[in-house]
Write an enzyme that holds these catalytic residues in place. Structure first.
Site, PDB file in Angstrom:
ATOM      1  N   CYS A 190      59.563  47.226   8.852  1.00 23.45           N
ATOM      2  CA  CYS A 190      58.282  47.089   8.170  1.00 23.45           C
ATOM      3  C   CYS A 190      57.517  45.859   8.640  1.00 23.45           C
ATOM      4  O   CYS A 190      57.385  44.870   7.915  1.00 23.45           O
ATOM      5  CB  CYS A 190      58.517  47.030   6.667  1.00 23.45           C
ATOM      6  SG  CYS A 190      59.424  48.464   6.110  1.00 23.45           S
ATOM      7  N   GLU A 191      57.065  45.896   9.877  1.00 22.85           N
ATOM      8  CA  GLU A 191      56.244  44.839  10.481  1.00 22.85           C
ATOM      9  C   GLU A 191      55.393  45.517  11.540  1.00 22.85           C
ATOM     10  O   GLU A 191      55.899  46.338  12.307  1.00 22.85           O
ATOM     11  CB  GLU A 191      57.119  43.811  11.232  1.00 22.85           C
ATOM     12  CG  GLU A 191      58.064  42.990  10.396  1.00 22.85           C
ATOM     13  CD  GLU A 191      57.397  41.868   9.635  1.00 22.85           C
ATOM     14  OE1 GLU A 191      56.240  41.515   9.958  1.00 22.85           O
ATOM     15  OE2 GLU A 191      58.030  41.365   8.696  1.00 22.85           O
TER      16      GLU A 191
ATOM     17  N   ARG B 268      69.471  35.177  32.694  1.00 21.42           N
ATOM     18  CA  ARG B 268      68.745  36.429  32.880  1.00 21.42           C
ATOM     19  C   ARG B 268      69.050  37.115  34.219  1.00 21.42           C
ATOM     20  O   ARG B 268      69.217  38.329  34.282  1.00 21.42           O
ATOM     21  CB  ARG B 268      67.244  36.157  32.791  1.00 21.42           C
ATOM     22  CG  ARG B 268      66.382  37.400  32.688  1.00 21.42           C
ATOM     23  CD  ARG B 268      64.889  37.030  32.793  1.00 21.42           C
ATOM     24  NE  ARG B 268      64.524  35.930  31.946  1.00 21.42           N
ATOM     25  CZ  ARG B 268      64.065  36.058  30.689  1.00 21.42           C
ATOM     26  NH1 ARG B 268      63.898  37.260  30.186  1.00 21.42           N
ATOM     27  NH2 ARG B 268      63.778  34.991  29.971  1.00 21.42           N
TER      28      ARG B 268
ATOM     29  N   PRO C 235      72.375  30.065  35.474  1.00 19.79           N
ATOM     30  CA  PRO C 235      71.621  31.321  35.390  1.00 19.79           C
ATOM     31  C   PRO C 235      72.047  32.182  34.207  1.00 19.79           C
ATOM     32  O   PRO C 235      73.227  32.232  33.853  1.00 19.79           O
ATOM     33  CB  PRO C 235      71.976  32.031  36.699  1.00 19.79           C
ATOM     34  CG  PRO C 235      73.349  31.538  37.021  1.00 19.79           C
ATOM     35  CD  PRO C 235      73.412  30.117  36.517  1.00 19.79           C
TER      36      PRO C 235
ATOM     37  N   TYR D 251      57.556  37.683  22.595  1.00 18.80           N
ATOM     38  CA  TYR D 251      56.838  37.204  23.789  1.00 18.80           C
ATOM     39  C   TYR D 251      55.865  38.236  24.334  1.00 18.80           C
ATOM     40  O   TYR D 251      55.383  38.083  25.455  1.00 18.80           O
ATOM     41  CB  TYR D 251      57.811  36.923  24.946  1.00 18.80           C
ATOM     42  CG  TYR D 251      59.063  36.158  24.655  1.00 18.80           C
ATOM     43  CD1 TYR D 251      59.009  34.818  24.270  1.00 18.80           C
ATOM     44  CD2 TYR D 251      60.303  36.745  24.840  1.00 18.80           C
ATOM     45  CE1 TYR D 251      60.182  34.107  24.069  1.00 18.80           C
ATOM     46  CE2 TYR D 251      61.478  36.034  24.640  1.00 18.80           C
ATOM     47  CZ  TYR D 251      61.404  34.714  24.250  1.00 18.80           C
ATOM     48  OH  TYR D 251      62.568  34.007  24.060  1.00 18.80           O
TER      49      TYR D 251
HETATM   50  C1  LIG Z   1      68.278  29.494  28.487  1.00 20.95           C
HETATM   51  C2  LIG Z   1      68.739  28.442  29.411  1.00 20.95           C
HETATM   52  C3  LIG Z   1      69.218  28.775  30.688  1.00 20.95           C
HETATM   53  C4  LIG Z   1      69.193  30.179  31.235  1.00 20.95           C
HETATM   54  O1  LIG Z   1      67.911  30.572  31.619  1.00 20.95           O
HETATM   55  P1  LIG Z   1      67.648  31.956  32.387  1.00 20.95           P
HETATM   56  O2  LIG Z   1      66.189  31.999  32.526  1.00 20.95           O
HETATM   57  O3  LIG Z   1      68.192  33.036  31.522  1.00 20.95           O
HETATM   58  O4  LIG Z   1      68.351  31.866  33.699  1.00 20.95           O
HETATM   59  C5  LIG Z   1      69.717  27.761  31.465  1.00 20.95           C
HETATM   60  N1  LIG Z   1      69.739  26.474  31.034  1.00 20.95           N
HETATM   61  C6  LIG Z   1      69.281  26.114  29.831  1.00 20.95           C
HETATM   62  C7  LIG Z   1      69.333  24.702  29.418  1.00 20.95           C
HETATM   63  C8  LIG Z   1      68.763  27.090  28.979  1.00 20.95           C
HETATM   64  O5  LIG Z   1      68.290  26.732  27.786  1.00 20.95           O
END
Ligand SMILES: *Cc1c(COP(=O)(O)O)cnc(C)c1O
Length: 427
Positions: A355-356, A289, A287, A329
């Protein structure tokens, strides 16, 4: 529970008014809450314990790319976290933060020879391998070093994570992972390589998943593969389900981590009981995020209010180089005024000085603000600072961590001179 909330009309991090932090550390500044980080990590760790797992049978490998500040890594490491890295640089960060390389797994589609050497020299727990050429390269590097590389194959289970296409990774036409149909052949190749030790299987189907159904569907597919491999004499010791659990940005209702893990462990336990006499398999999580996302905000100051013909702009001192998610995104972040005002609201696009035209942080927000006001860009703890750049020769923001009543600087604001320190003139 939010660790950023209003107290008497003033937005605070825990009990510290954000204006005080701006006064002390300047703006823009990323602010993280230690208590929030601990709480979010514990949701995983506690659920593992509740379902009878110990260090041998479950490991949470925090995804370093979501927020790689040394203080964050050090804190999570002390809580028992392992780390999911995607570069040699991230491994060096983990080590600098006191993390254990024996709890490091190495993901990513493009590992270089140097990165493999570095990781092997530190005896990391496992490489998450994504292709046959990568297997051959890893075997060659390990052979040169007289080592055996522990390997898990990242399988693409072809389930729809139902998230933004840029952060969906588990579908067929994606650069990530080994196609489901090719899994068995690839495992056979891996098992035949002398300096590769096949230990696990993994997947990561996407990010900001609000529902755990796609993850549970992916687990079913991994379970099926593990049993098929077992019958061929390839025995796997761990199953890594990746990361991906989402957070609340805008009235999102992500599944609670505890509920997800309860369903996941129930499924795994039932399978082990039925097919493997109850013998446990180690479960890994990656994990990012869901641990740091809502543990951080970006504090910024309104520089100018500009009334355009069709739109009002709040021009702030943070920009796309500080927080790229909106530009990249079209991500939505909440924007809260640090000091609540009684004056009339107007609708603003919150934009930066870069500047975008893509340099915006939020669009069409009702705000009662004036020049000089502070704003908090919410839910900015994950993929905020780590995705920042120096575009427009803008130094990166400072980072602070609030720990109870104390506020610690955990990364200094970059000075312009830092940004060209590595450059040189022609002789
Ligand atoms: C970015 C990533 C994560 C983390 O993803 P979250 O959505 O932030 O939990 C886990 N494993 C891999 C292989 C990733 O590239």
């Amino acid at each position: 529970m939010s660790h950023f909330s209003y107290q008497d009309g003033v937005l605070c991090a825990e009990n510290t008014p954000l204006a005080q932090i701006a006064q002390q550390f300047g703006s823009p500044t990323y602010i993280y809450s230690k208590a929030a980080l601990v709480e979010n990590f514990s949701a995983y760790a506690d659920a593992c314990k509740q379902h009878g797992r110990n260090d041998e049978t479950a490991l949470v490998c925090y995804s370093v790319k979501s927020n790689s500040n040394l203080a964050v890594l050090n804190l999570l490491g002390k809580l028992g976290s392992g780390f999911d890295i995607v570069s040699g640089g991230e491994l060096l960060r983990v080590l600098a933060a006191g993390g254990s390389p024996r709890k490091v797994i190495f993901s990513g589609v493009g590992k270089s020879r140097e990165e493999m050497q570095l990781a092997l020299s530190h005896d990391i727990l496992c490489f998450n391998v994504e292709s046959i050429p990568e297997l051959h390269r890893l075997n060659a590097v390990a052979t040169e070093m007289g080592k055996k590389a522990a390997v898990s194959l990242r399988v693409n289970p072809n389930v729809d994570a139902k998230t933004h296409p840029y952060i969906s990774t588990g579908l067929k036409d994606n650069k990530f992972g080994i196609a489901y149909e090719d899994t068995l052949t690839t495992y056979r190749v891996a098992a035949a390589l002398p300096n590769i030790e096949v230990v696990g299987i993994d997947c990561h189907i996407g990010s900001q998943l609000l529902d755990d159904a796609p993850l549970l569907e992916a687990v079913d597919k991994l379970i099926e593969l593990i049993d098929t491999l077992d019958a061929e004499g390839i025995h796997l010791h761990h199953l890594d389900i990746g990361g991906g659990i989402g957070i609340n940005y805008d009235n999102d209702q992500p599944v609670a981590v505890g509920d997800y893990l309860a369903r996941l462990f129930a499924k795994i336990d039932a399978w082990r009981k039925q097919k493997h006499g109850g013998a446990p398999i180690k479960v890994l999580f990656e994990p990012g995020r869901s641990i740091v996302g809502n543990a951080g905000i970006l504090l910024t100051e309104v520089q100018y209010i500009k009334h355009g013909e069709t739109k009002n702009f709040a021009i702030v001192d943070a920009a796309m180089n500080d927080l790229m998610r909106p530009a990249m995104y079209e991500a939505w972040h909440g924007v809260l005024p640090v000091q609540q005002r009684d004056s009339a609201v107007a609708t603003y696009d919150v934009v930066g000085p870069v500047c975008e035209s893509g340099d915006w942080l939020a669009r069409s927000r009702e705000l009662a603000i004036e020049e000089g006001d502070l704003l908090a860009i919410m839910s900015a703890g994950a993929y905020g600072m780590t995705m920042s750049s120096n575009y427009n020769t803008r130094g990166r923001a400072a980072e602070v961590m609030v720990d109870g009543d104390k506020v610690h600087l955990i990364r200094k604001r970059e000075a312009a001179s830092d940004l060209f320190a590595l450059e040189s003139l022609l002789p």
